[in-house]
Design a protein around this motif. Sequence first.
Motif, short mmCIF file in Angstrom:
data_model
loop_
_atom_site.label_atom_id
_atom_site.label_comp_id
_atom_site.label_asym_id
_atom_site.label_seq_id
_atom_site.Cartn_x
_atom_site.Cartn_y
_atom_site.Cartn_z
N ILE A 2 0.87 -1.19 0.00
CA ILE A 2 0.00 0.00 0.00
C ILE A 2 0.90 1.23 0.00
O ILE A 2 1.63 1.48 0.96
CB ILE A 2 -0.93 0.00 1.23
N THR A 3 0.84 1.98 -1.08
CA THR A 3 1.77 3.10 -1.25
C THR A 3 1.10 4.47 -1.26
O THR A 3 1.79 5.49 -1.29
CB THR A 3 2.53 2.93 -2.58
N ASP A 4 -0.24 4.52 -1.25
CA ASP A 4 -0.93 5.81 -1.35
C ASP A 4 -1.34 6.39 0.00
O ASP A 4 -2.00 7.43 0.07
CB ASP A 4 -2.15 5.70 -2.25
N GLY A 5 -0.95 5.73 1.09
CA GLY A 5 -1.27 6.26 2.41
C GLY A 5 -2.69 6.02 2.87
O GLY A 5 -3.14 6.58 3.86
N LYS A 6 -3.42 5.17 2.13
CA LYS A 6 -4.81 4.85 2.50
C LYS A 6 -4.99 3.34 2.48
O LYS A 6 -4.58 2.68 1.53
CB LYS A 6 -5.80 5.51 1.55
N CYS A 7 -5.60 2.81 3.53
CA CYS A 7 -5.83 1.36 3.57
C CYS A 7 -7.14 1.07 4.29
O CYS A 7 -7.74 1.98 4.90
CB CYS A 7 -4.68 0.64 4.27
#
Length: 469
Positions: A223-228
Amino acid sequence: MKRIGKPVFFIVALLIVALTVTSFTGIKVGSGSSQTTIIKGAGDIRWGIDIRGGVDVTFRPPEGYDATDAEIDSAKSIIETRLVYQNITDYEVYPDYNNDRIIVRYPWKAGEEDFDASAAIQELGETALLTFREGDSVDDEGKPTGDTLNNIILEGKDVVNATANYGPIDSTGVNQHYVSLEFSEEGTKAFATATGKLASSKGSISIWMDDVLISAPTVQSAITDGKCIISGNFDAASAAELANRIKAGSLPFKLEAESYGSINPIMGEKARDVMVLAGLIALILISIFMILYYRLPGVVASIALVGQVAGMVACVTGYFGAFGSFTLTLPGIAGIILSIGMGVDANVITSERIREELRAGKTIDGSIDAGNKNSFSAIFDSNITCIFVAVILMGVFGPPESLFAKILSPVLFMFGPAATGAVYSFGYTLLTGIIFNFVMGVTASRLMLKSLSRFKGLRKPWLFGGEKA
């Protein structure tokens, strides 16, 4: 005019009576200390500090920790948001920058009998430090051990937001409850590195409140977009609980209670009882006037007003499971009184319109139909403006992650951050009151009046406000 059956009046009236009784008395099963609350009643209302008193607690960072002014402000903001999220809408939070202290005052919870300040502090939620760790290894006491102990991925300060949601999360399209997380820029980088490492082995990232494990989701992909999202066997309550605990742990440091005590009420419960009695007398006098002046429409209006009051009480107590209970204070009571006034106004406008149509020579059915139609625009205009005001107040002075804040996000930058519970409480009671004005004062009252007009014995113009033959 659309025909409304005779039984409609009795059905609507019985529903209003049922709502009124249950909203005030609640429903409990069992006996003594083993009672279980099914529906909360007026006895479960949390009263404000001014009426019932509360708790005074001073928090500080751990010994030896030199907090910056920005960290103190951050902790203050999180405490305020946490209080409002728990619907504790009467509170005071003061920062002491020189001594690294935060003074918090808030009311006793509903049903409090021991008035134990140390126990009440726990209601603020976890004051511990939140950490995200690699793996979920624990020792015999359930504390982190091995890589889990040593590898801290990020801390609570790196969590920007945590919310409970419901909907599809994958290609199956199946709706389910889940928790959404959003990280800061630093947190995003750390989380991307950790999930990239653990994704191939389907490892887990555990979430800890100090040494207490609260969740250990498995990493499915990097997860690289800072949202999970965290998914699993959640229901609405468990998803909300996890989201709130993660938000509660977003403090920049662990808070410790340095001192605490009780606050005496400013007004007291006797003053509250006097206010309630005064409100009851006013409602009775208004109902008598409405009945004497408008006759059958006055009877219907009085029943609708009782339903509106019951609906507002239900919204404050947490009667409706999806909405938590609210602290009822003077601003909140003011919102209730204002919305009741709007309810009276709606019924007066409709009754006067019907009266005018009867005096113009129209039939009873035609007068009711025309009166309802001609009065709606005036009622709608006055009520919708109050709804706008209430939504703006709740958006500006409520939690930044609330629905109303999100709706108003394009314009909230003009106001700056705020989480003022007293104003939020006023907006809440005003909004619920106006909503129930539409439900009771517009919809229910019109259904009941049209139903009564079907009874042959009541089809006399003077009973609906016309001239007596």
